[in-house]
Each structure stands twice: as structure tokens, then as C-alpha cells.
Write an enzyme that holds these catalytic residues in place. Structure first.
Site, PDB file in Angstrom:
ATOM      1  N   LYS A  13       0.832  -1.221   0.000  1.00  0.00           N
ATOM      2  CA  LYS A  13       0.000   0.000   0.000  1.00  0.00           C
ATOM      3  C   LYS A  13       0.856   1.257   0.000  1.00  0.00           C
ATOM      4  O   LYS A  13       0.610   2.186  -0.746  1.00  0.00           O
ATOM      5  CB  LYS A  13      -0.905   0.045   1.242  1.00  0.00           C
ATOM      6  CG  LYS A  13      -1.881  -1.095   1.369  1.00  0.00           C
ATOM      7  CD  LYS A  13      -2.713  -0.938   2.631  1.00  0.00           C
ATOM      8  CE  LYS A  13      -1.908  -0.983   3.917  1.00  0.00           C
ATOM      9  NZ  LYS A  13      -1.297  -2.290   4.234  1.00  0.00           N
ATOM     10  N   ARG A  88      -8.264   1.836   9.661  1.00  0.00           N
ATOM     11  CA  ARG A  88      -7.928   0.429   9.895  1.00  0.00           C
ATOM     12  C   ARG A  88      -8.987  -0.261  10.739  1.00  0.00           C
ATOM     13  O   ARG A  88      -8.842  -1.456  11.019  1.00  0.00           O
ATOM     14  CB  ARG A  88      -6.596   0.342  10.614  1.00  0.00           C
ATOM     15  CG  ARG A  88      -5.493  -0.217   9.710  1.00  0.00           C
ATOM     16  CD  ARG A  88      -4.214   0.091  10.365  1.00  0.00           C
ATOM     17  NE  ARG A  88      -3.141  -0.783  10.097  1.00  0.00           N
ATOM     18  CZ  ARG A  88      -1.950  -0.347   9.636  1.00  0.00           C
ATOM     19  NH1 ARG A  88      -1.788   0.911   9.322  1.00  0.00           N
ATOM     20  NH2 ARG A  88      -0.963  -1.171   9.510  1.00  0.00           N
ATOM     21  N   ARG A 123      12.339  -7.398   4.601  1.00  0.00           N
ATOM     22  CA  ARG A 123      12.304  -5.932   4.599  1.00  0.00           C
ATOM     23  C   ARG A 123      13.383  -5.355   5.521  1.00  0.00           C
ATOM     24  O   ARG A 123      13.591  -5.862   6.633  1.00  0.00           O
ATOM     25  CB  ARG A 123      10.919  -5.518   5.108  1.00  0.00           C
ATOM     26  CG  ARG A 123      10.459  -4.197   4.600  1.00  0.00           C
ATOM     27  CD  ARG A 123       9.003  -4.243   4.258  1.00  0.00           C
ATOM     28  NE  ARG A 123       8.194  -3.830   5.401  1.00  0.00           N
ATOM     29  CZ  ARG A 123       6.937  -3.424   5.275  1.00  0.00           C
ATOM     30  NH1 ARG A 123       6.358  -3.364   4.094  1.00  0.00           N
ATOM     31  NH2 ARG A 123       6.253  -3.083   6.325  1.00  0.00           N
ATOM     32  N   ARG A 156      12.773  -3.589  11.118  1.00  0.00           N
ATOM     33  CA  ARG A 156      11.845  -2.885  12.011  1.00  0.00           C
ATOM     34  C   ARG A 156      11.237  -3.885  12.978  1.00  0.00           C
ATOM     35  O   ARG A 156      10.914  -4.997  12.578  1.00  0.00           O
ATOM     36  CB  ARG A 156      10.722  -2.287  11.156  1.00  0.00           C
ATOM     37  CG  ARG A 156      10.590  -0.805  11.265  1.00  0.00           C
ATOM     38  CD  ARG A 156       9.728  -0.253  10.157  1.00  0.00           C
ATOM     39  NE  ARG A 156       8.375  -0.820  10.162  1.00  0.00           N
ATOM     40  CZ  ARG A 156       7.428  -0.454   9.292  1.00  0.00           C
ATOM     41  NH1 ARG A 156       7.675   0.456   8.381  1.00  0.00           N
ATOM     42  NH2 ARG A 156       6.240  -0.989   9.338  1.00  0.00           N
ATOM     43  N   ARG A 167       0.211  -9.091  13.415  1.00  0.00           N
ATOM     44  CA  ARG A 167      -0.371  -8.029  12.589  1.00  0.00           C
ATOM     45  C   ARG A 167      -1.384  -8.609  11.605  1.00  0.00           C
ATOM     46  O   ARG A 167      -2.405  -7.987  11.319  1.00  0.00           O
ATOM     47  CB  ARG A 167       0.728  -7.279  11.839  1.00  0.00           C
ATOM     48  CG  ARG A 167       1.608  -6.478  12.777  1.00  0.00           C
ATOM     49  CD  ARG A 167       2.742  -5.832  12.046  1.00  0.00           C
ATOM     50  NE  ARG A 167       2.314  -4.677  11.291  1.00  0.00           N
ATOM     51  CZ  ARG A 167       3.045  -4.081  10.352  1.00  0.00           C
ATOM     52  NH1 ARG A 167       4.217  -4.547  10.036  1.00  0.00           N
ATOM     53  NH2 ARG A 167       2.595  -3.021   9.738  1.00  0.00           N
TER      54      ARG A 167
HETATM   55  P1  AMP Z   1       2.076   0.711   9.026  1.00  0.00           P
HETATM   56  O1  AMP Z   1       3.387   1.303   8.693  1.00  0.00           O
HETATM   57  O2  AMP Z   1       0.940   1.355   8.269  1.00  0.00           O
HETATM   58  O3  AMP Z   1       2.044  -0.767   8.905  1.00  0.00           O
HETATM   59  O4  AMP Z   1       1.799   1.045  10.566  1.00  0.00           O
HETATM   60  C1  AMP Z   1       2.683   0.617  11.588  1.00  0.00           C
HETATM   61  C2  AMP Z   1       1.938   0.473  12.905  1.00  0.00           C
HETATM   62  O5  AMP Z   1       1.373   1.744  13.266  1.00  0.00           O
HETATM   63  C3  AMP Z   1       0.764  -0.489  12.881  1.00  0.00           C
HETATM   64  O6  AMP Z   1       1.161  -1.816  13.103  1.00  0.00           O
HETATM   65  C4  AMP Z   1      -0.082   0.056  14.023  1.00  0.00           C
HETATM   66  O7  AMP Z   1       0.461  -0.304  15.288  1.00  0.00           O
HETATM   67  C5  AMP Z   1       0.091   1.568  13.870  1.00  0.00           C
HETATM   68  N1  AMP Z   1      -0.933   2.174  12.987  1.00  0.00           N
HETATM   69  C6  AMP Z   1      -0.727   2.810  11.796  1.00  0.00           C
HETATM   70  N2  AMP Z   1      -1.867   3.263  11.276  1.00  0.00           N
HETATM   71  C7  AMP Z   1      -2.847   2.894  12.150  1.00  0.00           C
HETATM   72  C8  AMP Z   1      -4.270   3.052  12.177  1.00  0.00           C
HETATM   73  N3  AMP Z   1      -4.922   3.679  11.201  1.00  0.00           N
HETATM   74  N4  AMP Z   1      -4.932   2.541  13.241  1.00  0.00           N
HETATM   75  C9  AMP Z   1      -4.288   1.927  14.261  1.00  0.00           C
HETATM   76  N5  AMP Z   1      -2.971   1.722  14.288  1.00  0.00           N
HETATM   77  C10 AMP Z   1      -2.249   2.206  13.250  1.00  0.00           C
END
Ligand code: AMP
Length: 212
Positions: A13, A88, A123, A156, A167
């Protein structure tokens, strides 16, 4: 273009959101990036979010809704936006609607869980400048070193195997219901993830009616 990108963690994404943002000239808004910056800067939001992020859990809705409200009030969002991995949860999607933040299209990038686990384990990120790499599909020029700033690359915490499995579980339970949420509003478009970034961009553009 007021677009939401849906899909499991690791579906690509963020990469596609960045490409769309460059082509369409509208901002890409990634709650993940905003939260990572907040953690790095030790802000109150960052302090609250860190433990959830490290565990692969979602950050509580009220924190995310506050973050996104603030970001969407910036003037660069006036002509459109690409929301990467936000909403989300159904509660976050409802909060967008309540705030009058319009979503014209929700594009879901579909991919199997096995493919995701394989992908995310390769990654690597730069802890200093945030550049991302993949040991197979987008390796750095020098093993383990950032092309842009030379820093030592890291995995990470939320890309570690056990966190990835958590996740995915969270994705299926909390985020996947958004596919029906936007489907019921006739806003959903779906594409299959492809073996390369360029091939995925092709199907994404086709689904959105964007000329290459
Ligand atoms: P991402 O880089 O989008 O995978 O986000 C990394 C982490 O940030 C996720 O695993 C969540 O812990 C948190 N996070 C990011 N966006 C959201 C969201 N819209 N709602 C809740 N947690 C989020």
C-alpha cells in the site's frame, strides 16, 4: 482523488500510495509514518503509540482519529489525498464520515498471508533517513547499508516474524471488515497484488482509470 488504500500489512500500500501521490499531485497520508515520526520525536502521541506498534497491535482509535483530524486540516489536503492504511477499523471509517472527510474510492490490494510473511521477513529500513529496502526485490547497493545516507540497515521491530503473524491476525479481525463497509457504499475497487511493483502499479492505475 480522495482515495483510501486497503490491504494487509506488506501488501504494498505504502509503495503504491507514494507512486499515486507523485503522479496525481495529491498528498499521501500515512498514519504509520506519522506515528513513527512521533515515536522518534518522543511526543505524547508517540509515547502512547510505541508499545502498540512494537507488539503489532493497532494504536487506539481515539489516538488515530486525533492524528488524522489534525493532518487533514492542513491546506494541502483541499484537492484530494491518498490515505495509506487509514482507516484500519470500522470506528475510524465512521469517524472520517462524521468529520465530513470524504472517501470517493477504497482500493483493496489483495495478497495471501504466506506471501506477506515471506516478503516482510526480507524488509530492511534505514533508522536514520527512513529509506526502505528488501533483500530480494529492492536490495541496497552495499549489503546492509543505506544507499542514501550510509547508515546500518535494521529490521523494524514490527517486521519481525512473530509480530508479522500478530499483525495479520489483527488485520483479519479489525481491518478486513472495511472491505464490506466500503463495498456496501459502492466505493470498493479490488486488485490482486502482482510479483513486481511496476506490475502492481499497472493494475492499480487500470482499476482507478488513470492513464499511464
Ligand atoms: P504501518 O506502517 O501502516 O504498517 O503502521 C505501523 C503500525 O502503526 C501499525 O502496526 C499500528 O500499530 C500503527 N498504525 C498505523 N496506522 C494505524 C491506524 N490507522 N490505526 C491503528 N494503528 C495504526
Amino acid at each position: 482523488m480522495k482515495l483510501v488504500l486497503l490491504g494487509a500489512p506488506g501488501a504494498g500500500k505504502g509503495t503504491q500510495a507514494q507512486i499515486l501521490s507523485d503522479v496525481l499531485g495529491v498528498p499521501m497520508i500515512s498514519t504509520g509514518n506519522i506515528l513513527r515520526a512521533a515515536v522518534k520525536n518522543g511526543t505524547p502521541v508517540g509515547l502512547r503509540a510505541k508499545a502498540f506498534m512494537d507488539a503489532g497491535e493497532l494504536v487506539p482509535d481515539e489516538v488515530i482519529i486525533g492524528v488524522i483530524r489534525e493532518r487533514m486540516a492542513e491546506p494541502d489536503c483541499a484537492n484530494g489525498y491518498i490515505l495509506d492504511a487509514m482507516p484500519r477499523t470500522i470506528a475510524q471509517a465512521e469517524a472520517l464520515e462524521d468529520d465530513g472527510i470524504e472517501v470517493e474510492t477504497a482500493l483493496s490490494i489483495e495478497i495471501s498471508d504466506e506471501e506477506i510473511v515471506g516478503r516482510m521477513s526480507g524488509r530492511r529500513v534505514c533508522p536514520d533517513c527512513g529509506a526502505t529496502y528488501h533483500i530480494l526485490s529492492a536490495p541496497p547497493k552495499t549489503d546492509g547499508k543505506c544507499d542514501k545516507c550510509g547508515a546500518e540497515l535494521i529490521i523494524r521491530k514490527d517486521d519481525e516474524a512473530e509480530t508479522v503473524r500478530n499483525r495479520l491476525r489483527v488485520y483479519h479481525a479489525e481491518t478486513e471488515p472495511l472491505i464490506s463497509f466500503y463495498g456496501n457504499r459502492s466505493k470498493l475497487k479490488t486488485v490482486q497484488n502482482q510479483p513486481s511493483i511496476a506490475a502492481t502499479t499497472k493494475v492499480v492505475f487500470a482499476a482507478l482509470g488513470i492513464a499511464e
